[in-house]
Enzyme design. Structure first.
Site, mmCIF file in Angstrom:
data_model
loop_
_atom_site.group_PDB
_atom_site.id
_atom_site.type_symbol
_atom_site.label_atom_id
_atom_site.label_comp_id
_atom_site.label_asym_id
_atom_site.label_seq_id
_atom_site.Cartn_x
_atom_site.Cartn_y
_atom_site.Cartn_z
ATOM 1 N N GLU A 99 -0.120 -6.018 22.419
ATOM 2 C CA GLU A 99 0.643 -4.904 22.973
ATOM 3 C C GLU A 99 -0.255 -4.022 23.850
ATOM 4 O O GLU A 99 -1.456 -3.982 23.619
ATOM 5 C CB GLU A 99 1.276 -4.074 21.843
ATOM 6 C CG GLU A 99 0.268 -3.417 20.900
ATOM 7 C CD GLU A 99 0.934 -2.681 19.742
ATOM 8 O OE1 GLU A 99 1.745 -3.272 19.023
ATOM 9 O OE2 GLU A 99 0.586 -1.486 19.578
ATOM 10 N N ILE A 128 6.212 -3.408 10.857
ATOM 11 C CA ILE A 128 5.695 -2.095 11.262
ATOM 12 C C ILE A 128 4.189 -2.035 11.006
ATOM 13 O O ILE A 128 3.611 -0.954 10.953
ATOM 14 C CB ILE A 128 6.406 -0.929 10.535
ATOM 15 C CG1 ILE A 128 6.350 -1.100 9.001
ATOM 16 C CG2 ILE A 128 7.833 -0.772 11.028
ATOM 17 C CD1 ILE A 128 6.729 0.151 8.224
ATOM 18 N N ALA A 129 3.561 -3.216 10.830
ATOM 19 C CA ALA A 129 2.139 -3.234 10.448
ATOM 20 C C ALA A 129 1.256 -3.287 11.697
ATOM 21 O O ALA A 129 0.853 -2.252 12.235
ATOM 22 C CB ALA A 129 1.886 -4.407 9.525
ATOM 23 N N ARG A 130 0.990 -4.476 12.156
ATOM 24 C CA ARG A 130 0.157 -4.668 13.344
ATOM 25 C C ARG A 130 0.607 -5.941 14.028
ATOM 26 O O ARG A 130 0.986 -6.915 13.362
ATOM 27 C CB ARG A 130 -1.323 -4.865 12.970
ATOM 28 C CG ARG A 130 -2.120 -3.611 12.824
ATOM 29 C CD ARG A 130 -2.382 -2.921 14.162
ATOM 30 N NE ARG A 130 -3.106 -1.679 13.984
ATOM 31 C CZ ARG A 130 -2.561 -0.495 13.699
ATOM 32 N NH1 ARG A 130 -1.253 -0.372 13.556
ATOM 33 N NH2 ARG A 130 -3.311 0.589 13.576
ATOM 34 N N HIS A 164 5.796 0.674 19.315
ATOM 35 C CA HIS A 164 4.782 1.195 18.376
ATOM 36 C C HIS A 164 4.952 2.707 18.160
ATOM 37 O O HIS A 164 4.049 3.494 18.459
ATOM 38 C CB HIS A 164 3.367 0.874 18.871
ATOM 39 C CG HIS A 164 2.349 0.880 17.761
ATOM 40 N ND1 HIS A 164 1.237 0.070 17.759
ATOM 41 C CD2 HIS A 164 2.270 1.604 16.617
ATOM 42 C CE1 HIS A 164 0.526 0.311 16.653
ATOM 43 N NE2 HIS A 164 1.140 1.239 15.960
ATOM 44 N N ILE A 165 6.121 3.071 17.620
ATOM 45 C CA ILE A 165 6.434 4.497 17.447
ATOM 46 C C ILE A 165 6.733 4.864 15.992
ATOM 47 O O ILE A 165 7.314 5.915 15.730
ATOM 48 C CB ILE A 165 7.627 4.917 18.347
ATOM 49 C CG1 ILE A 165 8.858 4.016 18.112
ATOM 50 C CG2 ILE A 165 7.222 4.926 19.812
ATOM 51 C CD1 ILE A 165 10.129 4.499 18.813
ATOM 52 N N ARG A 187 -2.391 -8.116 -2.085
ATOM 53 C CA ARG A 187 -3.650 -8.669 -2.592
ATOM 54 C C ARG A 187 -3.745 -8.464 -4.095
ATOM 55 O O ARG A 187 -4.169 -9.325 -4.829
ATOM 56 C CB ARG A 187 -4.843 -7.960 -1.935
ATOM 57 C CG ARG A 187 -5.332 -8.631 -0.670
ATOM 58 C CD ARG A 187 -6.406 -7.813 -0.051
ATOM 59 N NE ARG A 187 -5.976 -6.407 0.033
ATOM 60 C CZ ARG A 187 -6.635 -5.444 0.634
ATOM 61 N NH1 ARG A 187 -7.785 -5.701 1.196
ATOM 62 N NH2 ARG A 187 -6.185 -4.206 0.686
ATOM 63 N N GLY A 247 0.852 -1.198 0.000
ATOM 64 C CA GLY A 247 0.000 0.000 0.000
ATOM 65 C C GLY A 247 0.880 1.238 0.000
ATOM 66 O O GLY A 247 2.033 1.202 -0.430
ATOM 67 N N ARG A 248 0.320 2.322 0.531
ATOM 68 C CA ARG A 248 1.060 3.597 0.512
ATOM 69 C C ARG A 248 2.384 3.484 1.262
ATOM 70 O O ARG A 248 3.425 3.931 0.778
ATOM 71 C CB ARG A 248 0.205 4.703 1.156
ATOM 72 C CG ARG A 248 -0.957 5.141 0.292
ATOM 73 C CD ARG A 248 -1.908 6.022 1.089
ATOM 74 N NE ARG A 248 -2.688 5.184 1.999
ATOM 75 C CZ ARG A 248 -4.005 5.222 2.109
ATOM 76 N NH1 ARG A 248 -4.694 6.077 1.407
ATOM 77 N NH2 ARG A 248 -4.642 4.429 2.947
HETATM 78 C C1 8YV Z 1 -0.687 4.994 15.666
HETATM 79 C C2 8YV Z 1 -0.641 3.298 13.746
HETATM 80 O O1 8YV Z 1 0.296 5.581 16.447
HETATM 81 O O2 8YV Z 1 -1.707 4.805 12.293
HETATM 82 C C3 8YV Z 1 -1.608 3.656 12.681
HETATM 83 O O3 8YV Z 1 -2.305 2.737 12.192
HETATM 84 O O4 8YV Z 1 -0.397 2.186 13.988
HETATM 85 C C4 8YV Z 1 0.056 4.381 14.506
HETATM 86 O O5 8YV Z 1 0.418 5.417 13.639
HETATM 87 C C5 8YV Z 1 -1.506 4.095 16.557
HETATM 88 O O6 8YV Z 1 -2.389 3.312 15.873
HETATM 89 C C6 8YV Z 1 -2.253 4.925 17.610
HETATM 90 O O7 8YV Z 1 -3.510 5.325 17.195
#
Ligand code: 8YV
Length: 329
Positions: A269, A238-240, A287-288, A179, A156-157
């Site tokens: 988390e 860096i996704a989820r 998560h930064i 996808r 994606g982006r």
């Molecule tokens: C956020 C992120 O800091 O934008 C997202 O999806 O994962 C992060 O940029 C986090 O979700 C807090 O809302």
């Protein structure tokens, strides 16, 4: 006429939150307490809208307890904390914050991938422990980033922005799985090659995961997928949390079935799987990836713009489910 009431569920930049006060009665949370689900539901009582973050889960139960709620505006691009189907069924608008965090998040993803490949955190911990007594030919020898094969899962982006850094800045060969395949005009400038997921896992020197979380991407990287990777490869997420099976990853790292990992997100988390805390070859960050002052301000501001627009009859800039517009109530 009484003004609509809104909840600002987490602490955010006070000057940006103040913009809401011109339109609404605002209940905010400057102490930044994390609400339980029951507390969140109770706080939403009487509120027409809410400014939320990824920590607040909006599901059918919360929506049914708050039938007056019309808009939930996430300060995040990912919105797996919001049950969008439940919102659609009740005519509730959900919004997110795309675009404003793309480049910042890609910068961080690249930095985390480089720190992982070049063993920066391991080296730093070693130095801080006072263990650096001599130079050695193989001390913290990692793997090159320049010229290596960069694999992107989820183009994606943000995936494209990471790929651009690798191809144009570091001469990396870019392969990706997604996808759907990108349009040729997006592939060409970065020489990106669309491959199967299996080829992605087998061929990547540095795999970066940028796919949104959904039931379909749950544990997209688990033991079987890790087994396909090169023993010299790195993995950066860096996704989820939940896209990677953290227990399986910790085992692969411990047994050196892959070289190293960089993780900014974790299953469950802010808890982190204890096995990840005890393996040395992983760089862990809380998560930064989107955390620069400018970008976090832009995200908060966009969430506020969305909330104001949604509740004043204007068109919200970044709706997730525009099909519920115009809001009926
Ligand atoms: C956020 C992120 O800091 O934008 C997202 O999806 O994962 C992060 O940029 C986090 O979700 C807090 O809302």
């Amino acid at each position: 006429m009484t003004r609509p009431a809104v909840l600002v569920a987490r602490a955010a930049f006070p000057d940006i939150v103040d913009r809401l006060r011109a339109h609404f009665e605002v209940e905010d949370n400057p102490a930044d307490r994390i609400f339980t689900k029951a507390e969140l539901s109770a706080k939403l009582a009487g509120k027409a809208g809410a400014f939320i973050t990824g920590s607040e889960r909006i599901d059918a139960e919360v929506l049914d307890a708050n039938p007056q709620l019309r808009a939930v505006c996430n300060m995040a691009v990912g919105y797996n904390n919001i049950d969008v189907d439940a919102c659609n069924a009740r005519g509730v608008l959900a919004t997110n914050t795309p675009d404003v965090l793309t480049e910042t998040t890609a910068d961080f993803g690249f930095a985390l991938m480089m720190a992982t490949a070049r063993r920066i955190a391991e080296g730093e911990h070693f130095l801080r422990r006072g263990e650096w007594t001599k130079w050695a030919y193989d001390m913290f020898a990692g793997s090159d980033v320049h010229g290596a094969t960069l694999g992107i899962l989820g183009m994606g982006r943000i995936g494209q922005a990471v790929a651009k850094r690798g191809a144009l800045g570091f001469g990396m060969k870019v392969i990706y799985h997604n996808r759907s395949r990108l349009a040729p005009e997006l592939e060409a400038p970065i020489g990106a090659r669309y491959v199967s997921k299996e080829a992605l896992l087998r061929e990547s020197d540095h795999l970066v995961i940028v796919v949104p979380y959904s039931p379909a991407s749950h544990h997209a990287i688990a033991a079987a997928e890790l087994a396909l990777m090169k023993p010299t490869a790195t993995l950066t997420n860096i996704a989820r949390g939940g896209v990677v099976d953290d227990a399986a990853l910790a085992a692969a790292l411990r047994e050196r079935r892959i070289a190293a990992a960089g993780l900014d997100v974790f299953e469950g988390e802010p808890k982190v799987h204890p096995d990840l805390l005890s393996v040395p070859n992983v760089v862990l960050t809380p998560h930064i990836a989107s955390a620069t002052v400018a970008t976090r301000r832009a995200m908060a501001s966009l969430a506020v713009d969305n909330l104001i627009a949604a509740l004043t009859g204007a068109v919200p800039p970044t709706p997730v489910n525009p099909q519920v517009l115009p809001l009926k109530r």
